[in-house]
Structures are given as structure tokens and as C-alpha cells.
Design a protein around this motif. Sequence first.
Motif, mmCIF file in Angstrom:
data_model
loop_
_atom_site.group_PDB
_atom_site.id
_atom_site.type_symbol
_atom_site.label_atom_id
_atom_site.label_comp_id
_atom_site.label_asym_id
_atom_site.label_seq_id
_atom_site.Cartn_x
_atom_site.Cartn_y
_atom_site.Cartn_z
ATOM 1 N N VAL A 127 0.844 -1.186 0.000
ATOM 2 C CA VAL A 127 0.000 0.000 0.000
ATOM 3 C C VAL A 127 0.885 1.244 0.000
ATOM 4 C CG1 VAL A 127 -1.641 1.308 1.395
ATOM 5 C CG2 VAL A 127 -1.906 -1.157 1.115
ATOM 6 N N GLY A 128 0.594 2.172 -0.834
ATOM 7 C CA GLY A 128 1.452 3.342 -0.989
ATOM 8 C C GLY A 128 1.048 4.533 -0.146
ATOM 9 N N LYS A 129 1.697 5.652 -0.449
ATOM 10 C CA LYS A 129 1.508 6.843 0.381
ATOM 11 C C LYS A 129 0.416 7.759 -0.157
ATOM 12 C CE LYS A 129 6.015 7.338 -0.053
ATOM 13 N NZ LYS A 129 7.243 8.067 -0.263
ATOM 14 N N PHE A 130 -0.065 7.439 -1.348
ATOM 15 C CA PHE A 130 -0.986 8.380 -1.992
ATOM 16 C C PHE A 130 -2.397 7.812 -2.134
ATOM 17 C CE2 PHE A 130 3.287 9.144 -3.600
ATOM 18 C CZ PHE A 130 3.463 10.441 -3.141
ATOM 19 N N SER A 131 -3.324 8.715 -2.252
ATOM 20 C CA SER A 131 -4.700 8.269 -2.493
ATOM 21 C C SER A 131 -5.426 9.270 -3.388
ATOM 22 C CB SER A 131 -5.441 8.083 -1.174
ATOM 23 O OG SER A 131 -5.203 9.173 -0.344
ATOM 24 N N ILE A 132 -6.496 8.775 -3.993
ATOM 25 C CA ILE A 132 -7.311 9.663 -4.848
ATOM 26 C C ILE A 132 -8.554 10.019 -4.037
ATOM 27 C CG2 ILE A 132 -8.478 9.908 -7.069
ATOM 28 C CD1 ILE A 132 -6.810 7.504 -8.065
ATOM 29 N N ASN A 133 -8.718 11.278 -3.820
ATOM 30 C CA ASN A 133 -9.859 11.744 -3.033
ATOM 31 C C ASN A 133 -10.899 12.316 -3.994
ATOM 32 O OD1 ASN A 133 -11.651 13.013 -1.397
ATOM 33 N ND2 ASN A 133 -10.152 14.206 -0.239
ATOM 34 N N ALA A 134 -12.039 11.645 -4.097
ATOM 35 C CA ALA A 134 -13.071 12.099 -5.049
ATOM 36 C C ALA A 134 -14.260 12.721 -4.320
ATOM 37 C CB ALA A 134 -13.514 10.926 -5.911
ATOM 38 N N SER A 135 -14.047 13.131 -3.078
ATOM 39 C CA SER A 135 -15.207 13.654 -2.336
ATOM 40 C C SER A 135 -15.664 15.007 -2.892
ATOM 41 C CB SER A 135 -14.901 13.747 -0.842
ATOM 42 O OG SER A 135 -13.793 14.578 -0.645
ATOM 43 N N LYS A 136 -14.718 15.886 -3.263
ATOM 44 C CA LYS A 136 -15.126 17.221 -3.754
ATOM 45 C C LYS A 136 -15.072 17.306 -5.276
ATOM 46 C CE LYS A 136 -13.846 19.809 0.340
ATOM 47 N NZ LYS A 136 -12.530 19.795 0.975
ATOM 48 N N ARG A 137 -14.108 16.601 -5.843
ATOM 49 C CA ARG A 137 -13.958 16.594 -7.299
ATOM 50 C C ARG A 137 -13.792 15.153 -7.744
ATOM 51 N NH1 ARG A 137 -9.118 20.875 -7.711
ATOM 52 N NH2 ARG A 137 -10.311 22.776 -7.950
ATOM 53 N N GLY A 138 -14.451 14.800 -8.803
ATOM 54 C CA GLY A 138 -14.345 13.412 -9.251
ATOM 55 C C GLY A 138 -15.159 13.179 -10.506
ATOM 56 N N ASN A 139 -15.336 11.904 -10.851
ATOM 57 C CA ASN A 139 -16.136 11.562 -12.038
ATOM 58 C C ASN A 139 -17.108 10.450 -11.664
ATOM 59 O OD1 ASN A 139 -14.434 9.357 -11.814
ATOM 60 N ND2 ASN A 139 -14.082 9.185 -14.012
ATOM 61 N N VAL A 140 -17.658 9.788 -12.656
ATOM 62 C CA VAL A 140 -18.670 8.752 -12.409
ATOM 63 C C VAL A 140 -18.102 7.601 -11.563
ATOM 64 C CG1 VAL A 140 -18.192 7.663 -14.657
ATOM 65 C CG2 VAL A 140 -20.389 7.281 -13.584
ATOM 66 N N GLY A 141 -16.769 7.393 -11.626
ATOM 67 C CA GLY A 141 -16.123 6.294 -10.894
ATOM 68 C C GLY A 141 -16.376 6.351 -9.408
ATOM 69 N N ARG A 142 -16.594 7.552 -8.871
ATOM 70 C CA ARG A 142 -16.793 7.695 -7.419
ATOM 71 C C ARG A 142 -18.090 7.050 -6.940
ATOM 72 N NH1 ARG A 142 -20.007 12.089 -5.770
ATOM 73 N NH2 ARG A 142 -18.643 13.010 -4.176
ATOM 74 N N PHE A 143 -19.003 6.757 -7.851
ATOM 75 C CA PHE A 143 -20.289 6.177 -7.463
ATOM 76 C C PHE A 143 -20.314 4.647 -7.574
ATOM 77 C CE2 PHE A 143 -21.457 10.514 -8.789
ATOM 78 C CZ PHE A 143 -22.087 10.924 -7.636
ATOM 79 N N ILE A 144 -19.227 4.054 -8.035
ATOM 80 C CA ILE A 144 -19.258 2.595 -8.250
ATOM 81 C C ILE A 144 -19.056 1.874 -6.912
ATOM 82 C CG2 ILE A 144 -18.213 0.651 -9.478
ATOM 83 C CD1 ILE A 144 -17.488 2.546 -11.723
ATOM 84 N N ASN A 145 -19.964 0.975 -6.616
ATOM 85 C CA ASN A 145 -19.958 0.273 -5.331
ATOM 86 C C ASN A 145 -19.078 -0.964 -5.346
ATOM 87 O OD1 ASN A 145 -21.673 1.976 -3.818
ATOM 88 N ND2 ASN A 145 -23.424 1.200 -4.993
ATOM 89 N N HIS A 146 -18.929 -1.538 -4.159
ATOM 90 C CA HIS A 146 -18.142 -2.767 -3.996
ATOM 91 C C HIS A 146 -19.029 -3.995 -4.204
ATOM 92 C CE1 HIS A 146 -15.952 -5.981 -1.881
ATOM 93 N NE2 HIS A 146 -17.119 -6.227 -1.309
ATOM 94 N N SER A 147 -18.440 -5.071 -4.738
ATOM 95 C CA SER A 147 -19.113 -6.367 -4.729
ATOM 96 C C SER A 147 -18.076 -7.460 -4.492
ATOM 97 C CB SER A 147 -19.831 -6.613 -6.063
ATOM 98 O OG SER A 147 -20.265 -7.960 -6.103
ATOM 99 N N CYS A 148 -18.509 -8.510 -3.796
ATOM 100 C CA CYS A 148 -17.609 -9.653 -3.572
ATOM 101 C C CYS A 148 -17.523 -10.523 -4.842
ATOM 102 C CB CYS A 148 -18.088 -10.470 -2.374
ATOM 103 S SG CYS A 148 -18.133 -9.492 -0.851
ATOM 104 N N SER A 149 -18.445 -10.335 -5.806
ATOM 105 C CA SER A 149 -18.329 -10.963 -7.136
ATOM 106 C C SER A 149 -18.389 -9.849 -8.165
ATOM 107 C CB SER A 149 -19.482 -11.928 -7.413
ATOM 108 O OG SER A 149 -19.563 -12.876 -6.430
ATOM 109 N N PRO A 150 -17.341 -9.062 -8.262
ATOM 110 C CA PRO A 150 -17.411 -7.851 -9.094
ATOM 111 C C PRO A 150 -17.418 -8.154 -10.594
ATOM 112 C CG PRO A 150 -15.190 -8.176 -8.278
ATOM 113 C CD PRO A 150 -16.004 -9.267 -7.680
ATOM 114 N N ASN A 151 -17.919 -7.197 -11.364
ATOM 115 C CA ASN A 151 -17.832 -7.366 -12.827
ATOM 116 C C ASN A 151 -16.783 -6.427 -13.440
ATOM 117 O OD1 ASN A 151 -19.336 -5.038 -12.552
ATOM 118 N ND2 ASN A 151 -21.266 -5.969 -13.231
#
Length: 550
Positions: A462-486
Motif C-alpha cells: 500500500v502506498g503513500k498516496f490516495s485519490i480523493n473524489a469527495s469534492k472533485r471526481g467523475n462517475v467512478g466515485r459512485f461505483i460500489n463494492h461487490s464480492c463478485s465484481p464485474n
Amino acid sequence: MDASKSSGKRHEVCFPTPLSGKEPREVSAKRMKVNRALMTFRNLFHKLVHQFKVNEPENSDLNRKAMVEAAVIMKTKNQWENTQRCVGGILGIEIGDVFQHWVELNIVGLHRIFWTRIDYKIMSKRPLATSIVVADGYDNNGSLVYVLHGRNPTARRNPVRGQITGKGNLALQNSMQAKSPVRVILRVDGNSDGAVVSSNSCSFVYDGLYLVDSVTIERGRDGRLVYKFSLSRILGQPPTFLALKDHGESSKQHARLTPRKRRKPRACAVRKEIVRVNDLSNGEEKFTVRVVTSNDCDQLPTSFEYILNNIYSKKFEQATLCACDCSDGCVNKETCVCFMKNGVKMQNDSKKRVVSPKESSLIYECGPSCKCSSSCINRVSQHGIRFQLEIFLTELKGWGVRTRSFIPSGSFVCEYIGEVTHHKEAAWKLDNEYIFHMGMFMMKLPFLVFWTEQLQYSFAGVGKFSINASKRGNVGRFINHSCSPNLLVKDVMYDHNDKNLPHKMLFAARDIPPGRELSYDYNSFNGKFIKFKFNTCYCGSPACNGKIYI
Ligand SMILES: C[S@@+](CC[C@H](N)C(=O)[O-])C[C@H]1O[C@@H](n2cnc3c(N)ncnc32)[C@H](O)[C@@H]1O
């Protein structure tokens, strides 16, 4: 003549199928096997087509030849799934699953017979239908009508009037009498413009179990007998991917879905939904990203700025990536330095798809420093979304994203975009749902000199950086988690050379039919979160481990 009057009733209960009584884990393990078999077939098929094109450029039937040969190779290696013919549902196959070629139906065991529309099993010395491939249509009552032609009128042994001939036809009649369920596979017209994709411009969609209600036998204009079977879908099964059409959608490929053109909306389809925002990206994306909710809910996502590119903090030094000087659109993978960095395995085909999304975690694309044009085939994921996506309210997970188009396996779907920040300055310590942690690339260590860059990358932490999409972002920020993802997350480099800051690109892990929610695995290394604390997972997959790390 009506050979059997329909009771007129819809069938409420699902018949016992081979799936009943199966453990969820067994079901998801089988699904993985089915997906693996499909992936193996497609890779083999692409490889053979390429090989045949070189060896037999004149042959106009290369696709069919490659398809059959790939299937035969897999058969000899025992790589086919569900090899026993059976009546009812098939383990590892879900309603709405899409198949690109007829032989894929054979390989996964959904329809075991090649190029023949009715498959059957001999039971108590009588044929009983197991599955049918349908390209006909629906009548005004919403029943599926399946038309078959009988014998040639000039044939010597013409059947007695009203008598059904042919094993397949007989099998369907027997299924009607035994009230035995039949799997229905819809043949869907389409071409490869990004909607329904197939080399032979049609695809096959599994539509669930049906019962044969009645059969009528008529004489056609040419004197041949015409059998018209009428089938109705057993209720209680999940709605198929055509549910969107039932609500007035008119996307390009929906118009092509001949089998359902005349179908009436069904009571079991999804609730009425209203488009609340026409395009969340305000025209920035090439395809609209709309927001829908049910008519009784006018909620909207909390406001944020829609951006198309990551915003990096000024502090980050981003070394220039070495660039290619190709002038042939980078078709020659042996001379393009960017392509070469991906190792021997090819990452994309001419349709701009990653051929096998599971193969490598780090992908190099050509970028702004390269001499090639922006349409070169090694620029798959840097041009924004390529499919119509839709944000909708899920029952338990807040907002989610679903696709309005068919997404073929391996296609690029979207990037997870936001503000790239150092952990120290990130708001991840707060209750921020929109943080994507980046992996860390291990620098070459002396004892790892024999490891390839790709291999080292796979063992990174795990690295030192992260992408924070809380204030700025795109459609990717709405994609949920699944244990059988597509979807699968791939790290892509194209505009800089800092492997600690790769682009987080989401690719389709399998064919995704329209209407299906998109998801990826937050809990994997290349997922969204570090394993600090967890919440309850509501993905609903049979393989769900109950936790989502945040
Ligand atoms: C990146 S956001 C995804 C979009 C979010 N659902 C929304 O409404 O904006 C991540 C958050 O969604 C929720 N979420 C995503 N997948 C979930 C799942 N499988 N089960 C429960 N909650 C989930 C969690 O609250 C998580 O912190």
C-alpha cells in the motif's frame, strides 16, 4: 389446429432446477469456472483468427473456422463446463448473461447442440427439450412465439395432418405435456460499434426458464407444415436486461433487440424511474452520465465538481515517460517501445479491448510524449468513458452505477478520478467514502534483479498516496463494492513515469449486459480501501463475505 390448449395462467413458481439446494459458494465457484472457460475460448479464438489471417488471407470464413477450432481444442483439453445435458437452470450461468458466439453456449453447457435451435435430452425413451435459441418474437399477449418449419410437401412420406415430426419439435411438444421448463436463449442482432459486439453481428442472451403453453400446426404458403409454439416465462425469475426498454428507453441497441420488439411491459419489471439529471458531466464526457431515481424519490447526489483528469498536488515530480516514435498507429507491437514495456503478452486487440484483463496489473499506454496519433491502438483507457452509464439509487448501498449499453468483457469502462493527495494531507482519516488508496511500486532490490517489472509490481504494497473524489471526481466515485465484481482495476501509465501514482482504470471482467450494476472489489489489493475498519457489505452476491473495508 391447437394441439394443446393453454391454461391461460402464468406460471408462478420456479420449477426445481439443478440449482436448487446448491450452496452459494458452489454456485459462485462454478460461475468463476464458466467465466474462465469463456475467457479461454475468446483468447484462443482471437489468437486463431490472427494466425489464420496470416496463413489464409483469402479465406472469407476465418471467424467460423477459428471458432470451431477453438471449441474443439478446448473440448480435447476437457475445458468445457456443464457437459451433462439437463433440464432447468445451469450452474454458473445467470439470467441476462450474454454470449458472443453460438459455440460459447455449447462450451458453458447452456445449449449443448451446435447450430441447431432446439436441444433436447432423451428421458424415458422420449426427447424432452432442454433449451431453445429464439429469434422470432412475441405475440400480442406477451407470449414468446417460436416458429418451426416441417417437412417439404413433396417429400414422399408426408406426415399425417396435425402430426408433429422432427426430434426437436417432438421434444418441445413433450415438454409442453410434461410441463417441463425450457431454457430460452434470445438471439439478438447487433454489430461491433460499441453496443452489442460480436464477430458475426449477433449475440445470445440467456432469458431464463419458460414453459411451452401450446402449439398450433398450419400449412405454409409453400405447402410445408409450420409449427407455432407459444411459450411463457416462468414468473419469479429476475427481470432480464431488457427491463430498461420496458420503461420507454430508446437506446441504439435496444432498437435492435428483435425478440422483444412487440413485448408488453411486465408487472415484475423494475419500478418506474425518472431521469433527474440528463448529464452529470455537463457535456464533458463523450457519453451522457444521467441520474435516475424512482418517481417517489427526488433525491440527488450531494454536489461535487465533475472533472475528467486527476488533479495532482504541485509537489509531485512526474518524470516524463519514455515515448515511442511509431508512425504506423503502433500496430507493430515489436517496435513500439510503449507496447514492449507490457511484456510479451498483448494488452489490447484492434477493437481497443484488453484481451485478457487478468494478465497484468501494470499497463503502459502511449501518451502525450509519443509521436503516434491519439487514435493509436495503444491508447485504450485515456479517452474517457465509451459506454452510456447511469447513476441510480440502490436499495442499501446509496448511489450506484449501471450500464445502459452492453459492455464486452475486457473493455475499458472508466477511470477513478479525483484529487491525488498524500496520506498526510488527505481527508481519509475523516469519514470520507470517496478515497481510493494507491498501491506502492517497490523499487528494484538487488535480490530481485531477475524479477520482471510486472512481477515486482504484483508484490507491491500500500502506498503513500490516495485519490480523493469527495469534492472533485467523475462517475467512478459512485461505483460500489461487490464480492463478485464485474470490473477489475488496472494500473495504467501513459502521461508520467511515477509508478506510485498510476491511473486507476476500471475494465470489464466479463460481458456486462445493459441494466446491470457495475462493481469492483474494494477489498482486494488493487481495490479502494486499506484494511482499517469495515462495514457490512450489501452486495448480495452468493460469495459475499459480509464485510466491506473502509
Ligand atoms: C465510493 S462510494 C460508492 C458510492 C456511494 N454508494 C454513494 O452513495 O455515493 C463508497 C461507499 O458506498 C457504500 N458501499 C459501496 N459498496 C457497498 C456494499 N457492497 N455494501 C454496503 N455499502 C457499500 C459504502 O458506504 C462505501 O463507503
